[in-house]
Design a protein around this motif. Structure first.
Motif, PDB file in Angstrom:
ATOM      1  N   ASP A  11      -3.481 -17.775  -4.734  1.00  0.00           N
ATOM      2  CA  ASP A  11      -2.868 -16.454  -4.651  1.00  0.00           C
ATOM      3  C   ASP A  11      -3.338 -15.569  -5.797  1.00  0.00           C
ATOM      4  OD1 ASP A  11      -1.550 -17.596  -6.768  1.00  0.00           O
ATOM      5  OD2 ASP A  11       0.395 -17.719  -5.779  1.00  0.00           O
ATOM      6  N   ALA A  69       0.092  -7.082   1.329  1.00  0.00           N
ATOM      7  CA  ALA A  69       0.418  -7.758   0.075  1.00  0.00           C
ATOM      8  C   ALA A  69       1.736  -7.217  -0.473  1.00  0.00           C
ATOM      9  CB  ALA A  69      -0.699  -7.571  -0.946  1.00  0.00           C
ATOM     10  N   HIS A 124      -6.911 -11.795  -1.270  1.00  0.00           N
ATOM     11  CA  HIS A 124      -6.792 -10.461  -0.714  1.00  0.00           C
ATOM     12  C   HIS A 124      -7.969 -10.183   0.204  1.00  0.00           C
ATOM     13  CE1 HIS A 124      -9.338 -10.188  -4.294  1.00  0.00           C
ATOM     14  NE2 HIS A 124      -9.986  -9.252  -3.624  1.00  0.00           N
ATOM     15  N   ILE A 176       0.678  -6.465  -8.128  1.00  0.00           N
ATOM     16  CA  ILE A 176       0.451  -7.006  -6.780  1.00  0.00           C
ATOM     17  C   ILE A 176       0.654  -8.518  -6.790  1.00  0.00           C
ATOM     18  CG2 ILE A 176      -2.028  -7.284  -7.165  1.00  0.00           C
ATOM     19  CD1 ILE A 176      -2.495  -6.682  -4.208  1.00  0.00           C
ATOM     20  N   TYR A 208       3.415  -5.369  -3.099  1.00  0.00           N
ATOM     21  CA  TYR A 208       3.047  -4.429  -4.148  1.00  0.00           C
ATOM     22  C   TYR A 208       4.180  -4.217  -5.156  1.00  0.00           C
ATOM     23  CZ  TYR A 208      -1.350  -2.593  -2.131  1.00  0.00           C
ATOM     24  OH  TYR A 208      -2.638  -2.434  -1.692  1.00  0.00           O
ATOM     25  N   SER A 220      -0.496 -11.337  -3.887  1.00  0.00           N
ATOM     26  CA  SER A 220      -1.161 -11.494  -2.602  1.00  0.00           C
ATOM     27  C   SER A 220      -1.378 -12.976  -2.321  1.00  0.00           C
ATOM     28  CB  SER A 220      -2.513 -10.757  -2.612  1.00  0.00           C
ATOM     29  OG  SER A 220      -3.126 -10.803  -1.352  1.00  0.00           O
ATOM     30  N   SER A 260      -6.242  -4.551  -0.276  1.00  0.00           N
ATOM     31  CA  SER A 260      -5.136  -5.510  -0.294  1.00  0.00           C
ATOM     32  C   SER A 260      -3.996  -5.089   0.622  1.00  0.00           C
ATOM     33  CB  SER A 260      -4.629  -5.694  -1.718  1.00  0.00           C
ATOM     34  OG  SER A 260      -4.360  -4.431  -2.316  1.00  0.00           O
TER      35      SER A 260
END
Length: 869
Positions: free
Chosen positions: A194, A106, A128, A122, A108, A124, A103
């Motif tokens: 997402d 992204a 990912h 996370i 975090y 993303s 990932s």
């Protein structure tokens, strides 16, 4: 209870409210002017790549995962971390599995500026996977900074993908803009959904998704809203793009001190007309102060979103103007409906809370870690919910305390309260009536009843949130360890070198717990624990190596990583013994498993979790999961271990909890006792313990303290000589809330009926005090034999120690690693006995298992239905 309005810039306001006043009051008073000047002096938005010299500026918090090379985005309101494009970049092991579970690029971490309170694993956008690059983005907008993550069309099936993460001064969140463009000459499908993980408490209100911190006491909430979509009529999880078609998705990811505050920030970013609602909650009376534990259920749209007071009792939310009614709740106080007008600032006073104040000490008068569990006694009393199972301070119906001094708010009523500290201490049980508005006192001394001098208790395998497959507070794990009286617990998070020691010291638990830095290296087959190592916290996985499907490669890698060390311990975790040692490819044909691996490891878990099947009479058992028509077959690890001992596999057995929560799957089920020159945890030295562990000087226990010694002073794991037989000195101690009713000697893994002693058949051998059994047992031997002594309470449980947790049903049980007795003077020779069953190869289905059990005369009735875990 009462409330009143405070007006003007002189009101006791938090930072958010102060900003609103500073911006909206035409003539500022001196205090407001100073506040405005202070705000203007805060650092402007910036972005930088984390490097040596600035690594200490990485965002911090429960879920912080930054390393060198990641990108830090900061404004005057928030700080965030965007993961770099590096090999195998992951937030943790379990964020996403598989080779494509990486990932980079992204989000975090996201926390309020200076709060050190990241609760995000996370986020993303559009899923990912690998990217082409991540770098600082050029931004012309004043007061903003950005990072971009790009996956080129050449590396993404023809679809160009770009995410821009942008922070702006004065805005409590991060703007995320995604561009998807088909650069191929044919239509292409692409994924737009997402990834947002991991949260237990979530919701959607007025098109805004929100999430609460796993532990609400951490007071952090997130909210996500889509601001704009262009280039497509309707956005779906998967869309098809025509050649050169471009879709742009603009989102805003807000953060606040609660979900309600974050949702308000999201509404503001979306352009909704909102005003600021502020206030404070205090307690009535001369001793009253701010109420810092209140929850305000805030009506937004048709839903209620939780908001929280801060450490001064203050709160602030952005809401549409008009009348609103807040529901104020706080455990131990009556609920209050509080009409408010937005905007506005008012103070509410609540009645005093009901609860119990604890002061628990040891016999030396010093504070002592302990656990209290509460059982309501009133008829129709509601089930207690003191908080999530992932934390120590209020988990379901328990409270785990690092020092024995705490207050637990409770609804008024009558309770049975039990205070314990693991299986070597006694317990305190009382019935307490909690009156409305009053705090009852609970003072007591926990006495250590079981004498384990010369031995320490250990658990080699446990987890907290850095492992990724759970969200347990690391502080909660450590407090849980202390209250269950585990003295040596290596740090064994999944797939990363890690160190619990700083948090142990911060909690003041260093007199009670010793750790070493280690790992559980994990993949799709055999998991392996290893320690000690030295973490490199600014590297991916703390500098740990990669797992390999061949356990021999994994073990050799761990053995040699950072240089070989004599004290390094390597063990198999919850092993499939059939796969490891009997049938490597699981095709049902015995092939010797992974040949040689048994000699490469130091130990292997025979016990993982609360099962007590050491006396099982077959290598598998059948059950029917609740609600299922299909029968399930499962391997009995303890039985297979006993079979393998007879084949000459001398692998030390280890008992562990493999804990992933505090309540329920916490520590305290199985533990190991091993010899130690010190009984003070702070002085424990693994370099001294390691030779004992490697020699098999380990006794496994769910609570009873079992000592087994031969006439020659040999203990678990040792070799001894005994012509015609040998004497065993067997002593069992139990605390005042557990018992044993059977002592069974296994000779070459078989229960010898002549060496089976029970309270019913041999009442003179059993006692009712702390010492339950203290006898010399003569074991006649004509041939070499390894000896295991099992002490168990066959119908017992541990409800006093564990309350409503599943561990309450766990039987008190303990057994030693084998003592190997050479009966003829020619050295020990295993007898090869497979205990009436072939060594179990792979592929044994329920029908085959049933047939084998029926043939052995062990299946006379329908297997029991079991609840799903």
């Amino acid at each position: 209870m009462g409330d009143h309005t405070q007006t003007g810039a002189d009101s006791k306001d938090d930072s958010g409210a102060a900003v609103w006043y500073a911006l909206h009051i035409p003539i500022m008073k001196p205090a407001a002017i100073l506040l405005a000047l202070a705000i203007s002096s805060l650092p402007a938005a910036e972005v930088f790549e984390a490097a040596h010299g600035r690594a200490n500026e990485l965002p911090k918090g429960k879920e912080a995962d930054g390393i060198l090379g990641d990108f830090v985005l900061r404004s005057d309101k928030v700080e965030a971390l965007i993961s770099q494009n590096a090999p195998d970049r992951r937030a943790n092991m379990s964020t996403f599995y598989g080779e494509d579970g990486v990932s980079p690029g992204a989000l975090y971490d996201l926390t309020l500026r200076g709060a050190d309170n990241d609760q995000l694993v996370i986020y993303s956008p559009c899923g990912h996977g690998p990217v082409s690059y991540v770098k600082t983005a050029n931004v012309k907008e004043a007061g903003s900074a950005a990072v971009e993550s790009v996956t080129t069309a050449a590396k993404n099936g023809g679809v160009f993908k770009r995410h821009e993460y942008r922070v702006k001064d004065g805005v409590q969140g991060i703007f995320i803009t995604t561009v998807l463009r088909n650069e191929a000459d044919q239509p292409r499908k692409t994924f737009t959904r997402d990834d947002l993980t991991k949260f237990d408490s979530t919701g959607t209100v007025d098109g805004i998704r929100w999430a609460d911190a796993i532990n609400p006491a951490h007071k952090c909430g997130y909210a996500l809203v889509t601001l704009h979509v262009s280039g497509i009529a309707k956005l779906a999880d998967t869309i098809e793009l025509q050649p050169q078609q471009e879709v742009v998705i603009s989102r805003f990811f807000a953060i606040g001190t609660s979900p309600a505050q974050a949702v308000g920030e999201a509404m503001s970013a979306r352009g909704d007309k909102v005003e600021l609602l502020t206030g404070a909650i205090g307690e009535v009376g001369p001793k009253g102060g701010p109420v810092t534990t209140a929850t305000l259920s805030v009506p937004i749209g048709r839903a209620l979103v939780p908001g929280y007071t801060d450490d001064k009792g203050r709160f602030s939310f952005k809401l549409p103007a008009g009348a609103v009614e807040l529901l104020v709740t706080d455990l131990g106080r009556p609920d209050v409906r509080w009409p408010r007008q937005v905007p506005g600032d008012r103070e509410l006073f609540l009645d005093a809370a009901a609860g119990i104040r604890f002061a628990i000490t040891g016999e030396d008068g010093k504070p002592l870690p302990c656990k209290a569990h509460f059982a309501p006694l009133d008829e129709n009393a509601p089930q207690l919910n003191l908080g999530p199972k992932w934390r120590a301070h209020g988990c379901v119906d328990q409270y785990h305390s690092e020092n024995g001094h705490f207050t637990q708010q409770l609804p008024p009523g009558k309770y049975r309260v039990v205070v314990v500290r693991g299986p070597e201490y006694g317990h305190i049980a009382r019935e307490i009536t909690v009156e409305a508005g009053k705090t009852a006192e609970f003072k007591g001394t926990l006495k250590r009843l079981v004498d384990t001098k010369g031995w320490i208790s250990a658990d080699f395998h446990n987890h907290s949130t850095p492992s990724g497959d759970n969200v347990c507070d690391t502080d909660g794990r450590l407090i849980n360890i202390a209250v269950e009286h585990l003295e040596f617990t290596p740090t064994t998070e999944h797939n990363r070198f890690y160190d619990w020691e700083p948090q142990i010291k911060a909690l003041g638990l260093d007199p009670f717990i010793k750790t070493v830095k280690g790992i559980e290296l994990t993949g799709s087959r055999q998991h392996v624990n290893a320690f000690p190592f030295e973490p490199e916290p600014l590297k991916q996985n703390g500098g740990a190596p990669d797992w390999n499907d061949d356990p021999r490669v994994t073990v050799l890698t761990l053995r040699r990583w950072q240089g070989e060390r004599a004290e390094r311990w390597i063990q198999f975790n919850h092993p499939d013994l059939s796969n490891m040692f009997i049938d490597r490819d699981r095709d049902g044909i015995a092939d010797g498993g992974f040949v040689g691996v048994g000699g490469m490891i130091d130990g292997s878990e025979s016990q993982n979790g609360p099962g007590t099947d050491i006396l099982a009479d077959s290598p598998f058992k059948l059950s029917r999961p609740k609600g299922s028509l299909a029968m399930k077959v499962s391997q009995v690890r303890e039985f297979v271990w006993r079979q393998l001992l007879n084949q000459g596999l001398r692998v030390t057995a280890v008992g562990v909890a493999d804990a992933h929560s505090v309540y329920g799957n916490g520590v305290g089920c199985w533990r190991c006792y091993l010899p130690s020159s010190t009984d003070e945890p702070a002085k424990i030295d693994w370099a001294e313990l390691s030779p004992h562990a490697k020699a098999g000087h380990i006794v496994l226990s769910t609570g009873p303290f079992l000592e087994v010694t031969t006439q020659n002073g040999k203990i678990a794991g040792d070799d001894d000589r005994g012509t015609g037989g040998i004497d065993l000195k067997v002593r069992v101690q139990c605390t005042d809330w557990m018992d044993i009713d059977r002592v069974q000697v296994l000779v070459n893994s078989r229960p010898d009926p002549k060496l089976n002693f029970t309270r019913a058949t041999h009442p003179q051998m059993f006692k009712d005090g702390v010492v339950k059994f203290d006898e010399k047992i003569h074991v006649p031997l004509q041939h070499d034999a390894h000896l295991i002594v099992v002490a168990i309470d066959e119908d017992g449980g541990q409800a006093t120690g564990f309350g409503t947790s599943d561990y309450a049903r766990m039987r008190p049980c303990a057994y030693n690693n084998p003592i190997y007795v050479d009966a003829d003077g020619h050295g020990f020779t295993p007898n090869g006995d497979t205990l009436g069953f072939d060594l179990p190869a792979g592929g044994t289905n329920a029908d085959k298992a049933r047939a084998l059990l029926e043939r052995a005369g062990l299946l006379n009735e329908e297997p029991k239905t079991t609840a799903r875990p």
